[in-house]
Design a protein around this motif. Structure first.
Motif, PDB file in Angstrom:
ATOM      1  N   THR A 326       5.064 -17.649  46.053  1.00  0.00           N
ATOM      2  CA  THR A 326       4.447 -18.966  46.036  1.00  0.00           C
ATOM      3  C   THR A 326       4.603 -19.591  44.651  1.00  0.00           C
ATOM      4  O   THR A 326       4.828 -18.895  43.653  1.00  0.00           O
ATOM      5  CB  THR A 326       2.945 -18.881  46.382  1.00  0.00           C
ATOM      6  OG1 THR A 326       2.323 -17.892  45.538  1.00  0.00           O
ATOM      7  CG2 THR A 326       2.755 -18.484  47.840  1.00  0.00           C
ATOM      8  N   VAL A 327       4.481 -20.917  44.594  1.00  0.00           N
ATOM      9  CA  VAL A 327       4.638 -21.632  43.331  1.00  0.00           C
ATOM     10  C   VAL A 327       3.437 -21.357  42.434  1.00  0.00           C
ATOM     11  O   VAL A 327       2.293 -21.573  42.830  1.00  0.00           O
ATOM     12  CB  VAL A 327       4.773 -23.143  43.574  1.00  0.00           C
ATOM     13  CG1 VAL A 327       4.890 -23.886  42.238  1.00  0.00           C
ATOM     14  CG2 VAL A 327       5.990 -23.442  44.444  1.00  0.00           C
ATOM     15  N   ALA A 328       3.709 -20.901  41.213  1.00  0.00           N
ATOM     16  CA  ALA A 328       2.635 -20.606  40.267  1.00  0.00           C
ATOM     17  C   ALA A 328       2.630 -21.556  39.084  1.00  0.00           C
ATOM     18  O   ALA A 328       1.723 -21.507  38.252  1.00  0.00           O
ATOM     19  CB  ALA A 328       2.738 -19.163  39.773  1.00  0.00           C
ATOM     20  N   GLY A 329       3.643 -22.433  38.992  1.00  0.00           N
ATOM     21  CA  GLY A 329       3.670 -23.389  37.896  1.00  0.00           C
ATOM     22  C   GLY A 329       4.781 -24.400  38.080  1.00  0.00           C
ATOM     23  O   GLY A 329       5.831 -24.083  38.650  1.00  0.00           O
ATOM     24  N   ILE A 330       4.555 -25.630  37.614  1.00  0.00           N
ATOM     25  CA  ILE A 330       5.576 -26.665  37.669  1.00  0.00           C
ATOM     26  C   ILE A 330       5.534 -27.473  36.377  1.00  0.00           C
ATOM     27  O   ILE A 330       4.549 -27.444  35.636  1.00  0.00           O
ATOM     28  CB  ILE A 330       5.381 -27.640  38.857  1.00  0.00           C
ATOM     29  CG1 ILE A 330       4.010 -28.330  38.779  1.00  0.00           C
ATOM     30  CG2 ILE A 330       5.565 -26.926  40.182  1.00  0.00           C
ATOM     31  CD1 ILE A 330       3.795 -29.422  39.811  1.00  0.00           C
ATOM     32  N   ARG A 331       6.619 -28.187  36.122  1.00  0.00           N
ATOM     33  CA  ARG A 331       6.612 -29.200  35.074  1.00  0.00           C
ATOM     34  C   ARG A 331       7.449 -30.377  35.565  1.00  0.00           C
ATOM     35  O   ARG A 331       8.324 -30.221  36.421  1.00  0.00           O
ATOM     36  CB  ARG A 331       7.155 -28.655  33.760  1.00  0.00           C
ATOM     37  CG  ARG A 331       8.660 -28.401  33.718  1.00  0.00           C
ATOM     38  CD  ARG A 331       9.084 -27.967  32.331  1.00  0.00           C
ATOM     39  NE  ARG A 331      10.519 -27.693  32.263  1.00  0.00           N
ATOM     40  CZ  ARG A 331      11.155 -27.259  31.164  1.00  0.00           C
ATOM     41  NH1 ARG A 331      10.460 -27.040  30.068  1.00  0.00           N
ATOM     42  NH2 ARG A 331      12.453 -27.043  31.176  1.00  0.00           N
ATOM     43  N   MET A 332       7.163 -31.544  35.032  1.00  0.00           N
ATOM     44  CA  MET A 332       7.908 -32.732  35.410  1.00  0.00           C
ATOM     45  C   MET A 332       9.058 -32.947  34.438  1.00  0.00           C
ATOM     46  O   MET A 332       8.896 -32.813  33.223  1.00  0.00           O
ATOM     47  CB  MET A 332       6.991 -33.950  35.453  1.00  0.00           C
ATOM     48  CG  MET A 332       5.917 -33.848  36.525  1.00  0.00           C
ATOM     49  SD  MET A 332       5.050 -35.418  36.784  1.00  0.00           S
ATOM     50  CE  MET A 332       6.395 -36.421  37.452  1.00  0.00           C
ATOM     51  N   LYS A 333      10.211 -33.250  34.991  1.00  0.00           N
ATOM     52  CA  LYS A 333      11.412 -33.423  34.175  1.00  0.00           C
ATOM     53  C   LYS A 333      11.403 -34.747  33.426  1.00  0.00           C
ATOM     54  O   LYS A 333      12.031 -34.867  32.369  1.00  0.00           O
ATOM     55  CB  LYS A 333      12.652 -33.338  35.059  1.00  0.00           C
ATOM     56  CG  LYS A 333      12.810 -32.022  35.805  1.00  0.00           C
ATOM     57  CD  LYS A 333      14.007 -32.065  36.738  1.00  0.00           C
ATOM     58  CE  LYS A 333      14.133 -30.789  37.547  1.00  0.00           C
ATOM     59  NZ  LYS A 333      15.276 -30.839  38.501  1.00  0.00           N
TER      60      LYS A 333
END
Length: 371
Positions: A326-333
């Motif tokens: 599962t997704v544990a972190g994101i950032r916006m480009k």
């Protein structure tokens, strides 16, 4: 009282399954969604974590209460779980720093707890059948009545709970003369998050869960933070709109747990209720940017849609949970924004991910330099 014969108690699940135990302290009934935490220590921090509001907590560690409680080891002003279920409850405790027993702590917070439950069998059952509503009660001769009451308890899916734990009025935390000013949206914020920000030369103003961008920006903050919290993120329309306005202006933004989910929703990425959720202090996460593994503290029953995140041209997945991907972190480009599904502030748990607070302050510093 501790050595008197204790009343019988039960845990009744929404599907009719019953587990038997004994009352720890007060009598009565408590309702909520049953979940389990696999941490071996840190029970006081867990019980006072606002993210657990409305949940009946099953402790998988066989002994709870053996090291007592300490006034400094709390993450909010009161116990937030709806009730406690354990195998062995320790009325006696042994620790130099302890202020009182866990029994006294529970009684002061009027919390219902039951012990002598076969928690191994219970957790195994929840793993197979998923999280569900339940009731713990000393009214063992009123099963039919408890079933009727339990049927009226709202499902966690679609339930907005941030308003129940958020501050009613804005307040400040930290040193007023600090270099950086941060506006934090309180969806159920933990104290150790505020401590970590303050330790990094930040002065924080904490706002209610439904605060607008205009309200949060009025005092001229250098960055914005969206906190952890309980319940389903999708009903939090005010928070989602606030996140969108912060993103539209490309201001430094960091989100943890529920805040992470709000940021995803602000980017058109949906969320979903997990079968069991992640709750414990030994969850393995891989940082895809560095290739390093992190052992993390986690507490959430919802997650963001990975397929939608992968298809979003403006979003990059930075961390994944190694147990289930599962997704544990994101950032916006294209924006000064990142978020994680777990708790870098720990309390309880390891400090492998504490660097994320440094990254947030670093993003704020870059913005201040170029402003």
């Amino acid at each position: 009282m501790k050595y008197q014969a204790r009343k019988k108690a039960i845990l009744l699940l929404a599907d009719g399954t019953i587990f038997y135990g004994k009352a720890v302290g007060r009598e009565g009934s408590a309702f909520g969604e049953v979940c389990f935490n696999t941490g071996t220590t840190g029970y006081q921090e867990i019980f006072t974590d606002p993210s657990y509001y409305g949940q009946l907590m099953v402790a998988t560690n066989a002994h709870i209460g053996n090291y007592g409680t300490n006034d400094e080891e709390v993450e909010s002003d009161s116990i937030k779980i709806a009730g406690l279920i354990v195998k062995n409850f320790s009325y006696d405790y042994s620790r130099v720093k302890a202020d009182r027993s866990l029994q006294d702590f529970l009684e002061q917070n009027n919390l219902l707890a039951i012990s002598d439950v076969d928690t191994r069998a219970l957790v195994s059952y929840i793993r197979d059948n998923g999280a569900m509503n339940a009731v713990i009660s000393t009214e063992v001769d009123k099963i039919d009545e408890l079933k009727q009451q339990l049927a009226e308890v709202p499902d966690m899916n679609g339930l907005e709970l941030a308003s129940q734990v958020s501050t009613k009025e804005p307040y400040f935390f930290g040193n007023p003369d600090a270099t950086y000013k941060i506006s934090a949206l309180d969806l159920g914020i933990k104290r150790n998050i505020l401590r970590n920000l303050s330790q990094r030369d930040a002065y924080i103003k904490i706002f209610p869960y439904n605060a607008s961008f205009a309200e949060m920006s009025e005092w001229g903050p250098d960055g914005y933070f969206l906190s952890n919290g309980p319940g389903d993120p999708e009903p939090l329309e005010d928070a989602i709109n606030t996140a969108k306005e912060i993103l539209d202006r490309d201001l430094p933004l960091f989100g943890i747990c529920l805040g992470h989910q709000v940021i995803a929703l602000a980017n058109g990425i949906s969320t979903y209720k997990m079968h069991n959720g992640h709750r414990g202090i030994n969850h393995p996460v891989k940082n895809l940017l560095t290739g390093k593994g992190e052992i993390t503290s986690q507490n959430h029953g919802f997650a963001i849609n990975r397929e939608e995140a992968e298809k979003n041209a403006n979003v990059e997945i930075t961390h994944v949970h190694l147990n289930d991907n599962t997704v544990a972190g994101i950032r916006m480009k294209n924006k000064n924004c990142f978020s994680v599904q777990y708790h870098p502030e720990a309390s309880p748990g390891p400090n492998d991910s504490i660097y994320l607070f440094d990254e947030f302050i670093g993003n704020i510093k870059k913005t201040k330099v170029t402003a």
